[in-house]
Scaffold this motif. Structure first.
Motif, PDB file in Angstrom:
ATOM      1  N   VAL A   1       0.859  -1.173  -0.113  1.00 27.15           N
ATOM      2  CA  VAL A   1       0.138   0.046  -0.169  1.00 27.15           C
ATOM      3  C   VAL A   1       1.032   1.238  -0.044  1.00 27.15           C
ATOM      4  O   VAL A   1       2.106   1.333   0.566  1.00 27.15           O
ATOM      5  CB  VAL A   1      -0.949   0.150   1.528  1.00 27.15           C
ATOM      6  CG1 VAL A   1      -1.715   1.236   1.404  1.00 27.15           C
ATOM      7  CG2 VAL A   1      -1.688  -1.164   1.218  1.00 27.15           C
ATOM      8  N   THR A   2       0.345   2.205  -0.565  1.00 34.97           N
ATOM      9  CA  THR A   2       0.832   3.513  -0.631  1.00 34.97           C
ATOM     10  C   THR A   2      -0.009   4.487   0.142  1.00 34.97           C
ATOM     11  O   THR A   2      -1.235   4.365  -0.164  1.00 34.97           O
ATOM     12  CB  THR A   2       1.094   4.319  -1.833  1.00 34.97           C
ATOM     13  OG1 THR A   2       2.083   3.472  -2.650  1.00 34.97           O
ATOM     14  CG2 THR A   2       1.875   5.529  -1.848  1.00 34.97           C
ATOM     15  N   ASN A   3       0.380   5.367   1.147  1.00 35.70           N
ATOM     16  CA  ASN A   3      -0.516   6.047   1.904  1.00 35.70           C
ATOM     17  C   ASN A   3       0.084   7.188   2.587  1.00 35.70           C
ATOM     18  O   ASN A   3       1.459   7.461   2.340  1.00 35.70           O
ATOM     19  CB  ASN A   3      -1.085   4.999   3.126  1.00 35.70           C
ATOM     20  CG  ASN A   3      -2.406   5.428   3.812  1.00 35.70           C
ATOM     21  OD1 ASN A   3      -3.085   6.720   3.362  1.00 35.70           O
ATOM     22  ND2 ASN A   3      -3.109   4.519   4.305  1.00 35.70           N
ATOM     23  N   THR A   4      -0.717   8.035   3.318  1.00 35.34           N
ATOM     24  CA  THR A   4      -0.111   9.144   4.119  1.00 35.34           C
ATOM     25  C   THR A   4      -0.409   8.993   5.430  1.00 35.34           C
ATOM     26  O   THR A   4      -1.475   8.294   5.773  1.00 35.34           O
ATOM     27  CB  THR A   4      -0.543  10.473   3.401  1.00 35.34           C
ATOM     28  OG1 THR A   4      -1.963  10.818   3.515  1.00 35.34           O
ATOM     29  CG2 THR A   4      -0.137  10.756   2.010  1.00 35.34           C
ATOM     30  N   ILE A   5       0.358   9.785   6.356  1.00 44.21           N
ATOM     31  CA  ILE A   5       0.130   9.732   7.796  1.00 44.21           C
ATOM     32  C   ILE A   5       0.504  10.938   8.499  1.00 44.21           C
ATOM     33  O   ILE A   5       1.301  11.867   7.817  1.00 44.21           O
ATOM     34  CB  ILE A   5       0.739   8.459   8.491  1.00 44.21           C
ATOM     35  CG1 ILE A   5       0.051   8.254   9.924  1.00 44.21           C
ATOM     36  CG2 ILE A   5       2.283   8.880   8.552  1.00 44.21           C
ATOM     37  CD1 ILE A   5       0.407   6.754  10.280  1.00 44.21           C
TER      38      ILE A   5
ATOM     39  N   GLU B   1       3.231  12.949   6.069  1.00 45.10           N
ATOM     40  CA  GLU B   1       4.315  11.983   5.645  1.00 45.10           C
ATOM     41  C   GLU B   1       3.792  11.190   4.706  1.00 45.10           C
ATOM     42  O   GLU B   1       2.777  10.209   4.878  1.00 45.10           O
ATOM     43  CB  GLU B   1       5.001  11.315   6.771  1.00 45.10           C
ATOM     44  CG  GLU B   1       6.137  10.440   6.251  1.00 45.10           C
ATOM     45  CD  GLU B   1       7.266  11.324   5.630  1.00 45.10           C
ATOM     46  OE1 GLU B   1       7.664  11.021   4.488  1.00 45.10           O
ATOM     47  OE2 GLU B   1       7.755  12.243   6.093  1.00 45.10           O
ATOM     48  N   ASP B   2       4.342  10.838   3.286  1.00 47.30           N
ATOM     49  CA  ASP B   2       3.886   9.758   2.601  1.00 47.30           C
ATOM     50  C   ASP B   2       4.730   8.615   2.988  1.00 47.30           C
ATOM     51  O   ASP B   2       5.890   8.877   3.339  1.00 47.30           O
ATOM     52  CB  ASP B   2       4.572  10.234   1.098  1.00 47.30           C
ATOM     53  CG  ASP B   2       3.563  11.416   0.489  1.00 47.30           C
ATOM     54  OD1 ASP B   2       2.262  11.498   0.707  1.00 47.30           O
ATOM     55  OD2 ASP B   2       4.335  12.112  -0.253  1.00 47.30           O
ATOM     56  N   TYR B   3       4.231   7.381   2.957  1.00 48.44           N
ATOM     57  CA  TYR B   3       4.817   6.234   3.044  1.00 48.44           C
ATOM     58  C   TYR B   3       4.176   5.078   2.376  1.00 48.44           C
ATOM     59  O   TYR B   3       3.188   5.111   1.630  1.00 48.44           O
ATOM     60  CB  TYR B   3       4.957   5.851   4.555  1.00 48.44           C
ATOM     61  CG  TYR B   3       3.504   5.313   4.943  1.00 48.44           C
ATOM     62  CD1 TYR B   3       3.054   3.764   5.177  1.00 48.44           C
ATOM     63  CD2 TYR B   3       2.407   6.119   5.564  1.00 48.44           C
ATOM     64  CE1 TYR B   3       1.921   3.464   5.393  1.00 48.44           C
ATOM     65  CE2 TYR B   3       1.199   5.687   5.900  1.00 48.44           C
ATOM     66  CZ  TYR B   3       0.917   4.508   5.835  1.00 48.44           C
ATOM     67  OH  TYR B   3      -0.230   3.945   6.386  1.00 48.44           O
ATOM     68  N   TYR B   4       5.090   3.828   2.054  1.00 48.19           N
ATOM     69  CA  TYR B   4       4.429   2.722   1.487  1.00 48.19           C
ATOM     70  C   TYR B   4       5.070   1.588   2.589  1.00 48.19           C
ATOM     71  O   TYR B   4       5.955   1.596   3.094  1.00 48.19           O
ATOM     72  CB  TYR B   4       5.036   2.709   0.009  1.00 48.19           C
ATOM     73  CG  TYR B   4       6.425   2.573  -0.246  1.00 48.19           C
ATOM     74  CD1 TYR B   4       7.131   1.393  -0.301  1.00 48.19           C
ATOM     75  CD2 TYR B   4       7.234   3.521  -0.421  1.00 48.19           C
ATOM     76  CE1 TYR B   4       8.377   1.184  -0.522  1.00 48.19           C
ATOM     77  CE2 TYR B   4       8.480   3.501  -0.743  1.00 48.19           C
ATOM     78  CZ  TYR B   4       9.037   2.425  -0.726  1.00 48.19           C
ATOM     79  OH  TYR B   4      10.580   2.211  -1.094  1.00 48.19           O
ATOM     80  N   ILE B   5       4.156   0.506   2.384  1.00 43.95           N
ATOM     81  CA  ILE B   5       4.462  -0.805   3.048  1.00 43.95           C
ATOM     82  C   ILE B   5       4.219  -1.913   2.132  1.00 43.95           C
ATOM     83  O   ILE B   5       3.210  -1.936   1.531  1.00 43.95           O
ATOM     84  CB  ILE B   5       3.676  -0.841   4.498  1.00 43.95           C
ATOM     85  CG1 ILE B   5       4.086  -1.817   5.284  1.00 43.95           C
ATOM     86  CG2 ILE B   5       2.071  -0.608   4.267  1.00 43.95           C
ATOM     87  CD1 ILE B   5       3.421  -1.894   6.601  1.00 43.95           C
TER      88      ILE B   5
END
Length: 140
Positions: free
Chosen positions: A45-49, A136-140
């Motif tokens: 997944v790509t998401n923001t937090i 913050e953009d992140y991916y997991i």
């Protein structure tokens, strides 16, 4: 003689400290930081937090394997995310911060291993905005 014993004890202490920093065992699993700049696993997944926000992600393990790879990445290494992992029985497997692998680089990259096999079912990951400035953009 005393100096040699002291040196030997210091070497043993450093060895034990290094082993504790590179692998931990919980619920029958051994968690090992992966120290690689290359990532060959597909992204979930790509998401923001944001600061204080919690996002949940899951991964289905449907066939026998002895290793589950989890790679959480974000761009701004001055921000800090926390990762908690839960097995299919909702047992807490571990809590991880950016420094788990010994460096602060905006990445938590781990292998969860069990020589008897990783539990089949839905694994859950909690990503928490531990210390985030803005979004913050992140991916997991």
């Amino acid at each position: 003689m005393i100096r040699k014993i002291g040196l030997l004890l210091m070497v043993m202490l450093i060895s034990v400290s290094f082993a504790a920093a590179t692998a931990s065992q919980d619920n029958g699993y051994t968690i090992v930081p992966v120290k690689s700049d290359i990532t060959i696993t597909p992204r979930w997944v790509t998401n923001t937090i944001t600061q204080g926000e919690t996002d949940w992600h899951s991964k289905q393990v449907s066939s026998y394997t002895t290793c589950l790879h989890i790679d959480l990445n974000w761009e701004d290494s001055s921000d800090s995310l926390r990762l908690r992992v839960y097995d299919p029985d909702n047992q807490h497997v571990g809590t991880f911060y950016d420094s788990y692998d010994g460096s602060i680089d905006g990445r938590i990259n781990i292998d969860i291993r069990n020589s008897s096999g990783i539990d089949l079912g839905t694994w859950r990951c909690e990503v928490y905005g531990y210390s985030v400035s803005g979004t913050e953009d992140y991916y997991i």
